[in-house]
Design a protein around this motif. Structure first.
Motif, short mmCIF file in Angstrom:
data_model
loop_
_atom_site.label_atom_id
_atom_site.label_comp_id
_atom_site.label_asym_id
_atom_site.label_seq_id
_atom_site.Cartn_x
_atom_site.Cartn_y
_atom_site.Cartn_z
N VAL A 131 0.84 -1.20 0.00
CA VAL A 131 0.00 0.00 0.00
C VAL A 131 0.87 1.25 0.00
O VAL A 131 0.64 2.20 -0.76
CB VAL A 131 -0.92 0.01 1.24
CG1 VAL A 131 -1.68 1.33 1.32
CG2 VAL A 131 -1.89 -1.15 1.18
N GLY A 132 1.90 1.25 0.84
CA GLY A 132 2.77 2.41 0.91
C GLY A 132 3.52 2.68 -0.37
O GLY A 132 3.72 3.83 -0.76
N LEU A 133 3.95 1.62 -1.04
CA LEU A 133 4.75 1.78 -2.25
C LEU A 133 3.92 2.12 -3.48
O LEU A 133 4.46 2.63 -4.46
CB LEU A 133 5.54 0.49 -2.53
CG LEU A 133 6.64 0.17 -1.53
CD1 LEU A 133 7.20 -1.23 -1.79
CD2 LEU A 133 7.75 1.20 -1.60
N THR A 134 2.64 1.82 -3.45
CA THR A 134 1.82 2.04 -4.64
C THR A 134 0.71 3.07 -4.39
O THR A 134 0.78 4.20 -4.87
CB THR A 134 1.19 0.71 -5.10
OG1 THR A 134 0.47 0.12 -4.00
CG2 THR A 134 2.26 -0.25 -5.56
N ILE A 135 -0.29 2.70 -3.61
CA ILE A 135 -1.47 3.55 -3.43
C ILE A 135 -1.09 4.90 -2.83
O ILE A 135 -1.49 5.96 -3.32
CB ILE A 135 -2.52 2.85 -2.56
CG1 ILE A 135 -3.00 1.56 -3.25
CG2 ILE A 135 -3.70 3.76 -2.28
CD1 ILE A 135 -3.92 0.71 -2.41
N VAL A 136 -0.33 4.88 -1.73
CA VAL A 136 0.01 6.13 -1.06
C VAL A 136 0.88 7.02 -1.95
O VAL A 136 0.68 8.23 -2.03
CB VAL A 136 0.71 5.86 0.28
CG1 VAL A 136 1.18 7.16 0.92
CG2 VAL A 136 -0.23 5.12 1.22
N SER A 137 1.84 6.40 -2.65
CA SER A 137 2.73 7.18 -3.51
C SER A 137 1.95 7.90 -4.60
O SER A 137 2.19 9.07 -4.91
CB SER A 137 3.79 6.25 -4.13
OG SER A 137 4.61 5.69 -3.15
N ILE A 138 1.02 7.17 -5.23
CA ILE A 138 0.23 7.78 -6.29
C ILE A 138 -0.71 8.83 -5.72
O ILE A 138 -0.91 9.90 -6.30
CB ILE A 138 -0.56 6.70 -7.05
CG1 ILE A 138 0.43 5.77 -7.78
CG2 ILE A 138 -1.52 7.33 -8.06
CD1 ILE A 138 -0.24 4.57 -8.43
N ALA A 139 -1.29 8.55 -4.55
CA ALA A 139 -2.24 9.49 -3.94
C ALA A 139 -1.58 10.82 -3.60
O ALA A 139 -2.18 11.88 -3.77
CB ALA A 139 -2.86 8.88 -2.69
N THR A 140 -0.32 10.78 -3.13
CA THR A 140 0.34 12.03 -2.77
C THR A 140 0.71 12.86 -3.99
O THR A 140 1.00 14.05 -3.87
CB THR A 140 1.62 11.75 -1.96
OG1 THR A 140 2.44 10.81 -2.66
CG2 THR A 140 1.28 11.18 -0.59
N SER A 141 0.71 12.24 -5.18
CA SER A 141 0.95 12.98 -6.42
C SER A 141 -0.35 13.38 -7.11
O SER A 141 -0.33 13.96 -8.18
CB SER A 141 1.78 12.13 -7.40
OG SER A 141 3.08 11.92 -6.92
N ALA A 142 -1.48 13.08 -6.47
CA ALA A 142 -2.79 13.37 -7.07
C ALA A 142 -3.01 14.85 -7.35
O ALA A 142 -3.56 15.20 -8.40
CB ALA A 142 -3.91 12.80 -6.20
N VAL A 186 9.03 -3.63 -9.49
CA VAL A 186 10.24 -4.10 -8.82
C VAL A 186 10.16 -3.85 -7.31
O VAL A 186 10.48 -4.72 -6.50
CB VAL A 186 11.48 -3.40 -9.41
CG1 VAL A 186 12.72 -3.72 -8.57
CG2 VAL A 186 11.71 -3.85 -10.85
N LEU A 187 9.71 -2.64 -6.92
CA LEU A 187 9.59 -2.33 -5.50
C LEU A 187 8.58 -3.24 -4.79
O LEU A 187 8.82 -3.72 -3.69
CB LEU A 187 9.17 -0.87 -5.32
CG LEU A 187 10.26 0.20 -5.49
CD1 LEU A 187 9.67 1.58 -5.27
CD2 LEU A 187 11.42 -0.02 -4.53
N THR A 188 7.44 -3.46 -5.45
CA THR A 188 6.41 -4.31 -4.86
C THR A 188 6.89 -5.75 -4.72
O THR A 188 6.66 -6.40 -3.70
CB THR A 188 5.13 -4.26 -5.73
OG1 THR A 188 4.70 -2.91 -5.85
CG2 THR A 188 4.02 -5.09 -5.09
N ARG A 189 7.56 -6.24 -5.76
CA ARG A 189 8.09 -7.61 -5.71
C ARG A 189 9.10 -7.75 -4.57
O ARG A 189 9.08 -8.72 -3.81
CB ARG A 189 8.75 -7.95 -7.04
CG ARG A 189 9.31 -9.37 -7.10
CD ARG A 189 9.85 -9.68 -8.49
NE ARG A 189 10.43 -11.00 -8.55
CZ ARG A 189 11.68 -11.30 -8.22
NH1 ARG A 189 12.49 -10.35 -7.78
NH2 ARG A 189 12.12 -12.54 -8.29
#
Length: 340
Positions: free
Chosen positions: A60-71, A165-168
């Motif tokens: 969640v931190g690496l994907t959802i939160v990262s994208i949300a903070t760039s919204a 890569v980060l998620t994996r």
């Protein structure tokens, strides 16, 4: 929303310029407020839903939160394209990235010292340099100083690969992360799942209305004053859409969560260029119309190289913060003198 604002406000230009400027300024303030709150709500409730659905917190931190903070930057850029103000996009991307390092990290260092030892991996530092230099080279070497379809696809392919890569890597270390979470403080209870879904719709609406309002006010003030769109994007939009990062950085440096603070700055800069620049290239193209765009590219690369050099294990203090603020001030003054 943009058309509605235009129909309501544009008639005032002929009746009273002062009232017209007041309305445009109000649009900017309302836009900033909605973007900040919408970004916060989107981040909080998308994370909440992910927890409820069993998605690992680290993912969640690496994907959802990262994208949300760039919204905020993302919605502002899409609105700028729809309102035919592409110059705001490049100014926003470049200005936000310089502000993240020069202004936000500079202010954070005035509040407290930061140790960079083992804070950010070499691979992430390398990615930041490659993306930043690649972005500037694309704009410099293209015929019309633009980000086109091919470059846009390349940036999006990069950020997709970066996230995979980060998620994996995170999933491989899931057991270690789980043990750390279990040993910490108990989680607060999540809000109801239905409420979080409703708040996702509310936050998206707030981002859409805020972006249109901000772009409308900024674009028309720039036209009225005869100022290039890139300069408005570099200053007003860049600082405004970076306010969430500033608030987060101040909080993190007080809590001595310095690794998270530095990671937030690097992640934000990567997403600004790769995600927003990539989408702008696919939907655009977007090009620069300022007489001396090289000054912005120079300071973008300079601030990035300074940050990456310091991330090799240096202990940062107030004097480094003052230096960053001076560089940011010099960048702002230089671009206004050369491009206005």
């Amino acid at each position: 929303m943009y058309e509605l604002l235009d129909n309501l406000i544009s008639p005032w230009l002929e009746q009273s310029c002062i009232v017209y400027l007041v309305f445009l300024s109000a649009c900017i303030l309302v836009g900033f407020s909605l973007l900040i709150k919408g970004g916060d709500w989107l981040c909080d409730h998308s994370t909440n839903i992910a927890y409820k659905l069993g998605v690992p917190p680290v993912v969640v931190g690496l994907t959802i939160v990262s994208i949300a903070t760039s919204a905020p930057e993302l919605f502002t850029s899409i609105s700028a394209l729809q309102s035919k103000a592409p110059g705001l996009i490049l100014g926003n991307i470049i200005g936000s990235n310089i502000a993240n390092i020069g202004l936000i990290l500079g202010i954070a260092l005035l509040i407290g010292d930061i140790s960079t030892r083992d804070a950010v991996s070499l691979s992430q530092r390398t990615c930041l340099i490659l993306v930043t230099v690649g972005f500037c080279l694309v704009l410099t070497l293209s015929n019309n100083q633009e980000i086109g379809l091919l470059a846009g696809f390349g940036f999006l392919a990069f950020i997709a690969s970066y996230l995979i890569v980060l998620t994996r890597h995170a999933l491989i270390n899931k057991k270690m992360e789980s043990s750390l979470v279990q040993g910490g403080e108990p989680k607060k209870e999540s809000s109801a799942l239905i409420f979080s879904f409703i708040m996702l719709m509310v936050s998206t609406t707030a981002l859409w209305i805020g972006a249109d309002s901000l772009v409308y006010g900024s674009k028309n003030i720039a036209q009225l004053a005869g100022v290039p769109e890139e300069l408005i994007g570099f200053t007003v939009l860049a600082i405004g859409t970076s306010l969430p990062e500033l608030a987060a950085s101040i909080s993190l440096v007080k809590k001595r969560e310095t690794a998270m603070l530095l990671g937030n700055i690097i992640g934000s800069n990567l997403f600004n260029i790769s995600l927003i620049g990539g989408l702008a290239g696919l939907l655009g193209p977007v090009s620069s119309s300022t007489p001396s765009p090289w000054i912005d590219y120079f300071f973008l690369i300079l601030t990035t190289l300074v940050l990456v050099y310091w991330l090799k294990g240096k202990s940062l203090t107030k004097k480094h913060g003052v230096l960053l603020l001076l560089i940011y001030s010099l960048a702002s003054v230089s671009t206004w003198l050369l491009n206005s």
